[in-house]
Scaffold this motif. Structure first.
Motif, PDB file in Angstrom:
ATOM      1  N   THR A  65       0.887  -1.171   0.000  1.00 22.14           N
ATOM      2  CA  THR A  65       0.000   0.000   0.000  1.00 22.14           C
ATOM      3  C   THR A  65       0.914   1.207   0.000  1.00 22.14           C
ATOM      4  OG1 THR A  65      -1.345  -1.253   1.562  1.00 22.14           O
ATOM      5  CG2 THR A  65      -2.031   1.020   1.098  1.00 22.14           C
ATOM      6  N   SER A  66       0.769   2.064  -1.016  1.00 21.87           N
ATOM      7  CA  SER A  66       1.697   3.183  -1.107  1.00 21.87           C
ATOM      8  C   SER A  66       0.988   4.471  -1.495  1.00 21.87           C
ATOM      9  CB  SER A  66       2.797   2.852  -2.125  1.00 21.87           C
ATOM     10  OG  SER A  66       3.721   3.902  -2.225  1.00 21.87           O
ATOM     11  N   ALA A 113       3.828   0.846   2.592  1.00 18.78           N
ATOM     12  CA  ALA A 113       3.580  -0.129   3.664  1.00 18.78           C
ATOM     13  C   ALA A 113       3.550  -1.507   3.026  1.00 18.78           C
ATOM     14  CB  ALA A 113       2.258   0.175   4.354  1.00 18.78           C
ATOM     15  N   THR A 114       4.612  -2.285   3.290  1.00 21.82           N
ATOM     16  CA  THR A 114       4.680  -3.636   2.731  1.00 21.82           C
ATOM     17  C   THR A 114       3.936  -4.581   3.654  1.00 21.82           C
ATOM     18  OG1 THR A 114       6.771  -3.106   1.709  1.00 21.82           O
ATOM     19  CG2 THR A 114       6.275  -5.436   1.935  1.00 21.82           C
ATOM     20  N   ALA A 141      -5.687  -5.866   4.026  1.00 23.61           N
ATOM     21  CA  ALA A 141      -4.575  -5.051   4.548  1.00 23.61           C
ATOM     22  C   ALA A 141      -4.539  -3.670   3.878  1.00 23.61           C
ATOM     23  CB  ALA A 141      -3.255  -5.777   4.338  1.00 23.61           C
ATOM     24  N   HIS A 142      -4.862  -3.612   2.577  1.00 19.20           N
ATOM     25  CA  HIS A 142      -4.915  -2.297   1.910  1.00 19.20           C
ATOM     26  C   HIS A 142      -5.946  -1.406   2.593  1.00 19.20           C
ATOM     27  CE1 HIS A 142      -2.185  -2.884  -1.376  1.00 19.20           C
ATOM     28  NE2 HIS A 142      -2.823  -3.928  -1.845  1.00 19.20           N
ATOM     29  N   GLN A 143      -7.084  -2.012   2.905  1.00 16.90           N
ATOM     30  CA  GLN A 143      -8.163  -1.262   3.549  1.00 16.90           C
ATOM     31  C   GLN A 143      -7.706  -0.686   4.898  1.00 16.90           C
ATOM     32  OE1 GLN A 143     -11.968  -2.862   2.632  1.00 16.90           O
ATOM     33  NE2 GLN A 143     -12.094  -0.681   2.252  1.00 16.90           N
ATOM     34  N   GLN A 144      -6.917  -1.495   5.609  1.00 10.45           N
ATOM     35  CA  GLN A 144      -6.413  -1.024   6.906  1.00 10.45           C
ATOM     36  C   GLN A 144      -5.343   0.053   6.736  1.00 10.45           C
ATOM     37  OE1 GLN A 144      -5.185  -4.849   8.319  1.00 10.45           O
ATOM     38  NE2 GLN A 144      -7.094  -5.236   9.400  1.00 10.45           N
ATOM     39  N   ASN A 145      -4.501  -0.102   5.707  1.00  8.47           N
ATOM     40  CA  ASN A 145      -3.319   0.764   5.570  1.00  8.47           C
ATOM     41  C   ASN A 145      -3.589   2.089   4.874  1.00  8.47           C
ATOM     42  OD1 ASN A 145      -1.795  -1.283   6.655  1.00  8.47           O
ATOM     43  ND2 ASN A 145      -0.984  -2.016   4.699  1.00  8.47           N
ATOM     44  N   ILE A 146      -4.597   2.114   4.001  1.00  8.43           N
ATOM     45  CA  ILE A 146      -4.639   3.225   3.040  1.00  8.43           C
ATOM     46  C   ILE A 146      -4.749   4.605   3.691  1.00  8.43           C
ATOM     47  CG2 ILE A 146      -7.125   3.092   2.451  1.00  8.43           C
ATOM     48  CD1 ILE A 146      -5.574   3.391  -0.551  1.00  8.43           C
ATOM     49  N   HIS A 188      -2.147   9.712   4.814  1.00  7.13           N
ATOM     50  CA  HIS A 188      -1.926  10.739   5.820  1.00  7.13           C
ATOM     51  C   HIS A 188      -0.424  11.013   5.984  1.00  7.13           C
ATOM     52  CE1 HIS A 188      -3.594  13.085   9.093  1.00  7.13           C
ATOM     53  NE2 HIS A 188      -2.540  12.742   9.803  1.00  7.13           N
ATOM     54  N   GLN A 189       0.331   9.909   6.078  1.00  4.84           N
ATOM     55  CA  GLN A 189       1.788  10.033   6.249  1.00  4.84           C
ATOM     56  C   GLN A 189       2.446  10.696   5.049  1.00  4.84           C
ATOM     57  OE1 GLN A 189       4.605   6.746   6.805  1.00  4.84           O
ATOM     58  NE2 GLN A 189       3.379   6.174   8.551  1.00  4.84           N
TER      59      GLN A 189
END
Ligand code: KG4
Ligand code: ZN
Length: 341
Positions: A19-20, A35-36, A54-59, A64-65
Motif C-alpha cells: 500500500t503506497s 507499507a509492505t 490489509a490495503h483497507q487497513q493501511n490506506i 496521511h503520512q
C-alpha cells in the motif's frame, strides 16, 4: 485547480501487496510512503483476500503520512492519481475507490494510471541531474507479475515487443527460492546468496523461445528436479551449496534476459536501454546492464532502488505527465485486473 507550473499530485498504489501513497510537486518527489504487507510471508506468496483487507487497513494512515512527509496541506493537491491496473482486483478496488472518493471530496481531477507504464515512466522522476532515457528507448520490464520488452516511442506511446508466455521473472526468482526453502518473497534472498556463490557451479538449461518472448516455467521445473535428485543423494545438499545454487540460478535468469535484450536492440537498432520493475533491484541484472555499456555501446538507465519495486511515486509521475496533457478520468472509471499498456 492549480496552474500548470505548480502541480501537486497525490498518488495511490495498491495493485498487489504494497500500500503506497506519494506526493509529487511537478516531477519532484516530495514523499513516497510504502507499507509492505508482511502477512503473506507465512503463506509463501500473496493471498489476494488478505491483501485487499490489509490495503483497507493501511490506506488512510499511508496517505496521511505521505501528506505529512511532503509537508503540504491537502487543499494544495491538484489531482489524485491512482493505479487502475493491472493487478489483483480486490487490491485495486481499495485504491480506486479511495482515489475516487478523495477526488470528489477535494473537488480535484482524477487520473487513472497503468501500473506497467508507471514502472517505465519512473525513470522521469527527477533525480538531481541524472540523465533520463531519450525517445525511442527499449524498456525491459521485470516484476513479480510481468516480463516484457517494451518499445517506448513516447510517454504514452508504447509497444510490447516480447513478453513471457508463462511465469514472470520475479516468479521464477520467488519459486526457485521456495524450492530452496527460502521465505517469500525469495528474489532478494537469492540475490543476497548469489553474491557469495559461483555462477558457473551448476549449469541450468536456457529455454528456446521464438522471437522476443520469454519462458521461465521450464527453468523452475529443471531446478526442482535437480534439487530433488541431489538431495536424494545428500540431504544437506541445499544448505551446503546454497550460495552456489543461488548464483547459478541468478546467472541463468540474467542470461535469458540479456540474450533477448541484445536481440531486441539488434532488431530495432536502439541502444538506449532502460530497466523497470521490482526485479531491476537485482544486483546481477544491474551489473550486466552496466557492463553492456562498454560491451555493446548501449546507454543504460537504471532507476533508483526506491522506484524499482512497487511504489506510488511512479504513479505520481504518470499523474503529472497526464495532468499536463489534460488526460483526466471520470467518476465511472473502474479498476481493471488485466490492463495492457
Ligand atoms: O514490481 P514489484 O515490486 O511487484 C510487482 O508488480 O510484481 O516486483 C516484485 C518482484 C518479486 O518477485 C521480488 O522477488 C522481485 O521483484 N525482486 C527481486 C529483487 N528484489 C525484488 N528479484 C531478484 N532480486 C532482487 N534483488
Ligand atoms: Zn510492479
Amino acid at each position: 485547480m492549480s496552474d500548470k507550473q505548480n502541480i501537486y499530485i497525490l498518488a495511490i498504489e495498491s495493485s498487489c501487496d504494497d500500500t503506497s501513497a506519494a506526493v509529487l510537486y511537478n516531477d519532484n518527489m516530495l514523499s513516497n510512503v510504502v507499507a509492505t504487507q508482511k502477512i503473506h510471508e507465512a503463506y509463501g506468496g500473496v493471498v489476494p483476500e488478505l491483501a485487499s483487507r490489509a490495503h483497507q487497513q493501511n490506506i488512510v494512515p499511508v496517505v496521511h503520512q505521505a501528506l505529512a512527509k511532503a509537508n503540504i496541506d491537502k487543499k494544495l493537491v491538484s489531482a489524485i492519481a491512482f493505479t487502475r491496473g493491472p493487478g489483483l482486483l480486490g487490491s485495486l478496488l481499495v485504491g480506486t475507490s479511495f482515489a475516487k472518493s478523495l477526488s470528489l471530496g477535494l473537488n480535484v481531477p482524477l487520473i487513472e494510471v497503468n501500473h506497467m507504464q508507471a514502472h517505465i515512466l519512473a525513470h522521469f522522476i527527477k533525480e538531481g541531474d541524472k540523465k533520463v532515457p531519450p525517445f525511442p528507448f527499449l524498456a525491459l520490464t521485470i516484476s513479480g507479475g510481468h516480463t516484457q520488452i517494451v518499445l517506448v516511442n513516447n510517454y504514452f506511446d508504447m509497444e510490447i515487443l516480447g513478453e513471457t508466455l508463462d511465469d514472470a521473472v520475479g516468479e521464477a526468482f520467488d519459486k526457485s527460492a521456495k524450492i530452496l526453502g527460502l521465505p517469500y518473497p525469495g528474489g532478494p534472498l537469492v540475490d543476497k546468496h548469489a553474491a557469495k556463490g559461483d555462477p558457473m557451479a551448476f549449469p541450468f538449461p536456457k529455454p528456446k523461445v521464438k522471437g522476443l518472448n520469454f519462458s521461465f516455467s521450464g527453468l523452475k521445473t529443471s531446478i526442482l528436479y535437480f534439487i530433488q535428485r541431489e538431495t536424494s543423494k545428500n540431504p544437506n545438499f541445499v544448505e551446503e551449496n546454497l550460495n552456489d545454487i543461488c548464483a547459478s540460478i541468478q546467472h541463468t535468469i540474467i542470461g535469458i534476459l540479456m540474450d533477448k535484450l541484445k536481440k531486441a536492440a539488434a532488431q530495432t537498432g536502439i541502444k538506449e536501454i532502460a530497466i523497470a520493475g521490482g526485479v531491476s533491484a537485482n544486483s546481477g541484472i544491474r551489473k550486466a546492464l552496466q557492463e553492456s555499456e562498454i560491451k555493446y555501446g548501449w546507454n543504460t538507465y537504471i532507476p533508483k532502488f526506491e522506484y524499482c519495486t512497487d511504489n506510488a511515486a511512479m504513479i505520481g509521475i504518470v499523474g503529472y505527465l497526464k495532468y499536463l496533457d489534460g488526460k483526466f478520468s471520470d467518476q465511472r472509471i473502474a479498476a481493471k485486473a488485466r490492463y495492457v499498456i
